[in-house]
Design a protein around this motif. Structure first.
Motif, PDB file in Angstrom:
ATOM      1  N   PHE A 118      -4.630  19.796  -8.565  1.00  0.00           N
ATOM      2  CA  PHE A 118      -3.923  19.703  -7.282  1.00  0.00           C
ATOM      3  C   PHE A 118      -4.567  18.631  -6.396  1.00  0.00           C
ATOM      4  N   ALA A 119      -5.891  18.656  -6.282  1.00  0.00           N
ATOM      5  CA  ALA A 119      -6.598  17.665  -5.460  1.00  0.00           C
ATOM      6  C   ALA A 119      -6.369  16.256  -6.001  1.00  0.00           C
ATOM      7  N   GLY A 120      -6.405  16.106  -7.330  1.00  0.00           N
ATOM      8  CA  GLY A 120      -6.167  14.800  -7.947  1.00  0.00           C
ATOM      9  C   GLY A 120      -4.764  14.284  -7.677  1.00  0.00           C
ATOM     10  N   SER A 121      -3.800  15.182  -7.697  1.00  0.00           N
ATOM     11  CA  SER A 121      -2.410  14.785  -7.428  1.00  0.00           C
ATOM     12  C   SER A 121      -2.213  14.371  -5.972  1.00  0.00           C
ATOM     13  N   GLY A 173      -3.447   7.332  -2.072  1.00  0.00           N
ATOM     14  CA  GLY A 173      -3.765   5.935  -2.410  1.00  0.00           C
ATOM     15  C   GLY A 173      -2.529   5.054  -2.350  1.00  0.00           C
ATOM     16  N   PRO A 174      -1.469   5.393  -3.098  1.00  0.00           N
ATOM     17  CA  PRO A 174      -0.236   4.604  -3.026  1.00  0.00           C
ATOM     18  C   PRO A 174       0.380   4.576  -1.623  1.00  0.00           C
ATOM     19  N   LEU A 175       0.172   5.649  -0.858  1.00  0.00           N
ATOM     20  CA  LEU A 175       0.726   5.701   0.502  1.00  0.00           C
ATOM     21  C   LEU A 175       0.118   4.615   1.389  1.00  0.00           C
ATOM     22  N   THR A 176      -1.157   4.276   1.160  1.00  0.00           N
ATOM     23  CA  THR A 176      -1.779   3.200   1.940  1.00  0.00           C
ATOM     24  C   THR A 176      -1.104   1.856   1.626  1.00  0.00           C
ATOM     25  N   LEU A 177      -0.784   1.635   0.335  1.00  0.00           N
ATOM     26  CA  LEU A 177      -0.092   0.395  -0.039  1.00  0.00           C
ATOM     27  C   LEU A 177       1.346   0.387   0.473  1.00  0.00           C
ATOM     28  N   TYR A 178       1.985   1.553   0.451  1.00  0.00           N
ATOM     29  CA  TYR A 178       3.337   1.694   1.019  1.00  0.00           C
ATOM     30  C   TYR A 178       3.311   1.292   2.495  1.00  0.00           C
ATOM     31  N   ALA A 179       2.326   1.813   3.236  1.00  0.00           N
ATOM     32  CA  ALA A 179       2.199   1.511   4.669  1.00  0.00           C
ATOM     33  C   ALA A 179       1.943   0.024   4.889  1.00  0.00           C
ATOM     34  N   LEU A 180       1.118  -0.571   4.037  1.00  0.00           N
ATOM     35  CA  LEU A 180       0.835  -2.001   4.138  1.00  0.00           C
ATOM     36  C   LEU A 180       2.114  -2.815   3.922  1.00  0.00           C
ATOM     37  N   GLY A 181       2.894  -2.428   2.928  1.00  0.00           N
ATOM     38  CA  GLY A 181       4.164  -3.105   2.661  1.00  0.00           C
ATOM     39  C   GLY A 181       5.159  -2.904   3.793  1.00  0.00           C
ATOM     40  N   ALA A 183     -11.817  10.096  -3.074  1.00  0.00           N
ATOM     41  CA  ALA A 183     -12.109   9.064  -4.083  1.00  0.00           C
ATOM     42  C   ALA A 183     -10.823   8.386  -4.544  1.00  0.00           C
ATOM     43  N   LEU A 184      -9.757   9.158  -4.694  1.00  0.00           N
ATOM     44  CA  LEU A 184      -8.485   8.599  -5.176  1.00  0.00           C
ATOM     45  C   LEU A 184      -7.690   7.898  -4.077  1.00  0.00           C
ATOM     46  N   THR A 185      -8.068   8.139  -2.834  1.00  0.00           N
ATOM     47  CA  THR A 185      -7.378   7.482  -1.714  1.00  0.00           C
ATOM     48  C   THR A 185      -7.663   5.990  -1.710  1.00  0.00           C
ATOM     49  N   PHE A 186      -8.837   5.608  -2.218  1.00  0.00           N
ATOM     50  CA  PHE A 186      -9.192   4.193  -2.304  1.00  0.00           C
ATOM     51  C   PHE A 186      -8.627   3.635  -3.599  1.00  0.00           C
TER      52      PHE A 186
END
Length: 196
Positions: free
Chosen positions: A54-57, A63-71, A23-26
């Motif tokens: 732990f799962a939330g972290s 989620g931010p990693l997907t934006l990092y990859a996009l950048g 859920a947090l990946t999106f």
């Protein structure tokens, strides 16, 4: 829209801790909804407090990693073109760029606490080709306390978990003061190193 997101999050509940991560990946699914709800699931006894944090972290890093990859892969052109799907406007990218130029790689940590910057800050980190492991560590260290507070508030409030956002804003002020002190300390330290 919020009801649709809540239904989606409830569907993720079936996957337990993995559901929280997914859920947090999106990036379009607000952590402000997912994490207190996960706290409520702890209150119900279907999850463990530490497991939910732990799962939330972890999800808060993916989620931010997907934006990092996009950048990193697409650059500014791709962000301007596809950013709207992540609710990111060009003004957010501009603010994040300025913040990155001023503070360097530490923004992967510091930017998570600044409204209007926290989501988009991953993009300039990717565009600057910041070391991915450094990015992950900084992001995790920033997400851990935020996640812990949200999940704990959801757990403490029980059936009134929706009020966690209001309460978090009270804690956020103390957190922002601490972060401001950290930023000032880092600037002073950096200037002393540059003088030597």
């Amino acid at each position: 829209m919020e009801n649709l997101i809540l239904q989606m999050i409830e569907a993720f509940k079936e996957l337990s801790y993995l559901g929280i991560i997914l859920a947090l990946t999106f990036e379009f699914v607000p952590a402000e909804l997912v994490l207190p709800l996960a706290g409520y699931w702890v209150y119900e006894g279907t999850m463990n407090l530490y497991g939910a944090i732990f799962a939330g972290s972890i999800g808060g890093v993916l989620g931010p990693l997907t934006l990092y990859a996009l950048g990193r892969c697409g650059g500014r052109v791709a962000i301007v073109k596809f950013g709207r799907y992540f609710f990111i406007k060009e003004v957010h990218i501009d603010k994040s760029d300025q913040f990155f130029e001023k503070y360097g790689g530490s923004v992967a940590f510091l930017g998570r606490f600044i409204p209007g910057v926290r989501t988009a800050i991953s993009i300039p980190c990717g565009m600057a080709k910041m070391n991915v492991w450094k990015f992950i560590i900084y992001t995790y260290l920033a997400m851990l306390p935020v996640t812990a507070i949200y999940v704990y508030l959801g757990y403490s409030l029980g059936t009134q978990w929706e009020k966690a956002g209001e309460l978090f804003s009270q804690y956020a002020n103390y957190m922002l003061i601490s972060i401001a002190i950290l930023i000032i300390w880092m600037i002073v330290k950096r200037r002393k190193l540059n003088v030597q």
